[in-house]
Design a protein around this motif. Structure first.
Motif, short mmCIF file in Angstrom:
data_model
loop_
_atom_site.label_atom_id
_atom_site.label_comp_id
_atom_site.label_asym_id
_atom_site.label_seq_id
_atom_site.Cartn_x
_atom_site.Cartn_y
_atom_site.Cartn_z
N ASN A 80 3.83 15.90 1.25
CA ASN A 80 3.66 16.65 0.01
C ASN A 80 4.41 16.06 -1.18
OD1 ASN A 80 6.20 17.20 0.95
ND2 ASN A 80 6.06 19.43 0.78
N ARG A 81 5.12 14.94 -0.96
CA ARG A 81 5.77 14.26 -2.08
C ARG A 81 6.23 12.87 -1.62
NH1 ARG A 81 11.26 14.16 -1.38
NH2 ARG A 81 12.12 15.69 0.10
N TYR A 82 6.30 11.98 -2.60
CA TYR A 82 6.78 10.64 -2.33
C TYR A 82 8.22 10.50 -2.85
CZ TYR A 82 2.07 9.18 -1.04
OH TYR A 82 0.86 9.04 -0.41
N ALA A 83 8.91 9.46 -2.39
CA ALA A 83 10.25 9.18 -2.91
C ALA A 83 10.18 8.95 -4.41
CB ALA A 83 10.84 7.96 -2.21
N ARG A 84 11.30 9.19 -5.11
CA ARG A 84 11.31 9.07 -6.57
C ARG A 84 11.02 7.64 -7.01
NH1 ARG A 84 15.99 11.30 -10.02
NH2 ARG A 84 17.21 9.81 -8.78
N GLY A 85 10.12 7.53 -7.98
CA GLY A 85 9.77 6.23 -8.52
C GLY A 85 9.09 6.40 -9.86
N PRO A 86 8.73 5.29 -10.51
CA PRO A 86 8.06 5.40 -11.82
C PRO A 86 6.70 6.06 -11.69
CG PRO A 86 8.00 3.15 -11.02
CD PRO A 86 8.88 3.90 -10.08
N HIS A 87 6.30 6.79 -12.71
CA HIS A 87 4.99 7.46 -12.70
C HIS A 87 3.86 6.48 -12.98
CE1 HIS A 87 6.90 11.32 -12.26
NE2 HIS A 87 7.63 11.13 -13.35
N GLY A 88 4.18 5.35 -13.53
CA GLY A 88 3.21 4.30 -13.79
C GLY A 88 3.95 2.98 -13.95
N GLY A 585 -5.03 -17.33 14.38
CA GLY A 585 -6.27 -17.31 13.63
C GLY A 585 -6.64 -16.00 12.96
N ILE A 586 -5.68 -15.06 12.84
CA ILE A 586 -5.97 -13.82 12.13
C ILE A 586 -4.94 -13.66 11.01
CG2 ILE A 586 -7.22 -12.64 13.97
CD1 ILE A 586 -4.66 -11.36 14.92
N SER A 587 -4.62 -12.44 10.61
CA SER A 587 -3.69 -12.26 9.50
C SER A 587 -2.86 -11.00 9.73
CB SER A 587 -4.46 -12.16 8.17
OG SER A 587 -3.58 -12.24 7.06
N ALA A 588 -1.95 -10.72 8.79
CA ALA A 588 -1.05 -9.57 8.93
C ALA A 588 -0.54 -9.17 7.56
CB ALA A 588 0.13 -9.93 9.85
N THR A 589 0.09 -8.04 7.50
CA THR A 589 0.79 -7.64 6.27
C THR A 589 1.82 -6.56 6.59
OG1 THR A 589 0.46 -7.17 3.93
CG2 THR A 589 -0.69 -5.77 5.46
N GLY A 590 2.91 -6.57 5.84
CA GLY A 590 3.91 -5.53 5.97
C GLY A 590 3.48 -4.29 5.21
N ILE A 591 3.90 -3.14 5.70
CA ILE A 591 3.58 -1.85 5.07
C ILE A 591 4.89 -1.12 4.81
CG2 ILE A 591 2.37 0.35 5.32
CD1 ILE A 591 0.44 -1.00 7.25
N GLY A 592 5.26 -1.03 3.55
CA GLY A 592 6.50 -0.34 3.20
C GLY A 592 6.30 1.14 2.95
N CYS A 593 5.05 1.55 2.71
CA CYS A 593 4.75 2.95 2.42
C CYS A 593 4.29 3.64 3.70
CB CYS A 593 3.69 3.06 1.33
SG CYS A 593 3.37 4.76 0.80
N PHE A 594 5.10 4.54 4.21
CA PHE A 594 4.74 5.34 5.38
C PHE A 594 5.49 6.66 5.28
CE2 PHE A 594 8.14 2.38 6.42
CZ PHE A 594 9.14 3.21 6.89
N PHE A 595 5.01 7.65 6.00
CA PHE A 595 5.64 8.96 6.01
C PHE A 595 6.69 8.99 7.12
CE2 PHE A 595 1.31 9.94 4.26
CZ PHE A 595 1.75 10.19 2.96
N ASP A 596 7.94 8.91 6.73
CA ASP A 596 9.03 8.68 7.68
C ASP A 596 9.10 9.73 8.78
OD1 ASP A 596 9.60 7.64 4.92
OD2 ASP A 596 11.33 6.73 5.91
N ASP A 597 9.32 10.99 8.40
CA ASP A 597 9.58 12.02 9.42
C ASP A 597 8.37 12.35 10.29
OD1 ASP A 597 12.28 12.23 8.94
OD2 ASP A 597 12.06 13.77 7.40
N PRO A 598 7.15 12.32 9.77
CA PRO A 598 6.00 12.49 10.68
C PRO A 598 5.95 11.42 11.78
CG PRO A 598 5.31 12.97 8.46
CD PRO A 598 6.72 12.46 8.36
N VAL A 599 6.38 10.18 11.46
CA VAL A 599 6.46 9.15 12.50
C VAL A 599 7.46 9.57 13.57
CG1 VAL A 599 7.08 6.75 13.00
CG2 VAL A 599 5.83 7.30 10.90
N HIS A 600 8.61 10.08 13.13
CA HIS A 600 9.64 10.50 14.08
C HIS A 600 9.15 11.68 14.92
CE1 HIS A 600 12.31 9.00 10.56
NE2 HIS A 600 11.91 7.99 11.31
#
Length: 640
Positions: A80-88, A585-600
């Protein structure tokens, strides 16, 4: 005391998981309260001065731990909310990704071809996968090898352009391609055709050149380090990440430090060099060693504010690594003596070059800077520098690799933007990739704990990070939730802390030495997507994962300065996943945006014992044909 989660999980997230009850009513522990170790019956008149000092130190440590856990909790993303950051995004003030020290001498380095299979300048260049078994004979330090080392670790790898936008890519990945990490080479000796005296240099990746910051008196390092060795320092400019990500940026900066450590370790290995962080040194020593004391002190405001803060562009010292010939026998390093020498001599050196300005205006997210101060590491003179024997990794499916050299893998690595939702990998390929994620390598009958294998051996602490895997498209491996245990001393407490209905079964065909466990079989694509901020890239690959660190116990046992180091460990692991993906022969990427407590909550974790620090995805990439690739050098004359 326990509190209901402020954002209980919606039933829709879990209704498709078999055999697990809806966890929306689960409770999580509030931040642990700290109790005094002194007896309640003690009185001021009977308490010694030594006990008072001990109590003050305990209170200080408890306050620091409380602050770090508070920062970590405040920078979590919720449904229901993201960590504080710029609005744009304030494009007019996007930070320049290239730091330069204006007026300092610039020493150009050599360039090398990478495009064709036979284009490597050295016909005997080691294959990427061979490095995990043994390192080649060490090459001498020269202009050529220093050039190769930086070209294959921290240099530009390409330019991209589309429409009116042009931007650079680097060998070391970065959150949002914002690159807060700066690098320094501290050379204890002269290097023929490069510089004739020991010196401190800043690496300028856009030019692939070294900027000479200061000259060091000859012989200064001789009694501290082995022959044919040098130092590499890393620092972070928090503003570069905070411009886009706000308060969570401190996490991402430390991911990037880890990626850089992994990149340095892999490039060094290709030259027969080993790498180890000199973690006995404190932030004060690192600041003077890299010449970062030239930046004015930044006075942190009491709250987040906007304005002109040129001093916010300072560099925070992260770590210094020793790069030395593989096979070097152990040597004694007196951290206290080294500290005294640095603090006495380096402030007096003639430091050259004025740091360039990165933005006209800034936003100060005060929580980042307060936390960075709290977790600054002091000198720990009792630490020993250990040269551990090289431990080879498991070999289960060497045929999965495409025969690329180290340079071809590290320089052609890219971060996938989308996954195709179709590409799969063989089960043995998956097991092979997982074997290179283990810190202790392949030890029949041994346990995973100490970081002895490439590139984790650069980290001087036992592994504290595990991986929860969402398997989507691995041939002959059922879809579902799996767990890779990277420190087997934690296995018992993990089983107790996680859901009782997890099966903890060895998957079919899994090598005995690989501590990989099946927890639950189900189609977890939708779940993986929702947990990673609703991003399809987490569900459309072969597999994705969350990296779980043993957080609060580690901070209590080893001190709060381990907080950024846990993120470094996830970054090193992420670097391996990037390289493994490209190598097969494939690819990958890091994901910094995730919902912390639902993972836990999915895993059953309560409190702050285990926390998810980084997510990742591996699969078949979707290429955007609108974007054109340009060579890294010579690149366009833009700062992007």
């Amino acid at each position: 005391m326990s509190l209901l989660l402020r954002n209980p999980l919606p039933p829709s997230l879990f209704h498709f998981i078999p055999s697990i009850n809806n966890p929306s009513s689960f409770q999580s522990q509030a931040m642990a309260s700290f109790s005094s170790s002194s007896s309640s019956s003690s009185s001021p008149s009977t308490t010694s001065t030594e006990q008072q000092k001990q109590q003050q130190n305990q209170n200080l440590d408890q306050n620091k731990l409380s602050h770090v856990l508070k920062y970590h909790n405040q920078t979590k993303h919720h449904f229901n909310r993201y960590a504080r950051g710029p609005h744009g995004l304030d494009w007019a003030n996007q930070p320049n990704p290239f730091r330069r020290y204006l007026s300092s001498p610039l020493l150009p380095l050599l360039h090398f071809p990478t495009d064709d299979n036979n284009a490597d300048d050295d016909a005997n260049a080691p294959l990427y996968n061979s490095l995990f078994h043994s390192l080649p004979s060490p090459q001498p330090i020269s202009k050529t090898t220093i050039s190769k080392f930086l070209y294959d670790s921290l240099a530009l790898s390409a330019w991209k352009t589309t429409g009116f936008s042009t931007w650079s890519l680097r060998v070391n990945p970065s959150s949002g391609n914002l690159h807060p990490t700066e690098a320094y080479v501290i050379a204890p000796n002269s290097i023929e055709s490069l510089f004739d005296t020991p010196c401190v240099c800043h690496y300028a990746p856009k030019e692939h050149a070294l900027e000479v910051r200061a000259k060091i008196p000859p012989g200064f390092f001789k009694k501290f380090f082995p022959l044919n060795s040098f130092l590499v320092g890393l620092s972070s400019i928090f503003w570069r990440e905070a411009w886009k990500y706000g308060e969570r940026a401190f996490r991402y900066c430390n991911h990037d430090v880890g990626h850089a450590v992994g990149a340095v370790a892999m490039a060094a290995a290709g030259l027969g060099w080993d790498v180890k962080i000199l973690d006995g040194l404190g932030c004060e020593e690192l600041k003077y060693l890299m010449g970062l004391h030239v930046f004015p002190e930044f006075e942190v405001p009491s709250r987040a504010v906007m304005g002109k803060f040129p001093e916010i562009e300072f560099e925070h010292p992260d770590c210094v690594m020793l790069v030395y010939p593989s096979g070097t026998q152990g040597f004694d390093l007196d951290y206290k003596e080294l500290s005294n020498a640095i603090l006495e001599s380096f402030p007096e050196l003639e430091w050259r070059g004025k740091p360039n300005s990165l933005s006209k205006e800034h936003v100060c997210w005060d929580n980042i800077y307060r936390t960075s101060e709290i977790v600054k590491k002091p000198l720990t003179s009792g630490d020993r520098f250990l040269v551990d024997p090289f431990q080879s990794s498991g070999s289960y499916s060497e045929g999965s690799y495409k025969g690329y050299s180290v340079r071809q893998v590290v320089r052609k690595r890219r971060s996938a933007v989308d996954m195709d939702g179709v590409t799969g990998i063989q089960r043995d390929t998956f097991y092979q990739m997982m074997s290179h994620c283990l810190p202790s390598g392949c030890q029949p009958g041994g346990k995973q704990r100490r970081q002895l294998a490439l590139p984790y051996r650069a980290l001087p602490w036992d592994a504290e990070v595990h991986a929860a895997l969402f398997v989507h498209r691995v041939v002959d491996l059922p879809q579902g939730l799996y767990f890779l245990v990277r420190n087997e001393d934690h296995l018992g407490e993990l089983k107790k802390a996680m859901r009782p209905d997890f099966v903890w079964a060895k998957p079919e065909g899994c090598p005995n030495e690989l501590p990989l466990y099946e927890l639950l079989r189900f189609d977890c694509q939708r779940l993986a997507k929702q947990l990673s901020c609703h991003q399809e890239i987490a569900s459309d690959g072969c597999f994705s994962l969350g990296m779980l660190a043993r957080l609060e116990p580690t901070l209590r046992e080893k001190n709060v300065w381990m907080y950024p180091r846990l993120f470094w460990e996830t970054g090193v692991l992420g670097q391996v996943l990037y390289l493994e993906a490209h190598a097969v022969g494939i690819s990958a990427t890091g994901i910094g945006c995730f919902f912390d407590d639902p993972v836990h909550q999915l895993l059953g974790f309560e409190g702050s014992t285990y926390q998810s620090l980084y997510h990742f995805t591996v699969g078949g990439p979707v290429l955007d044909k609108r974007i054109m690739s340009l060579p890294a050098y010579p690149g366009p004359n833009v700062d992007a």
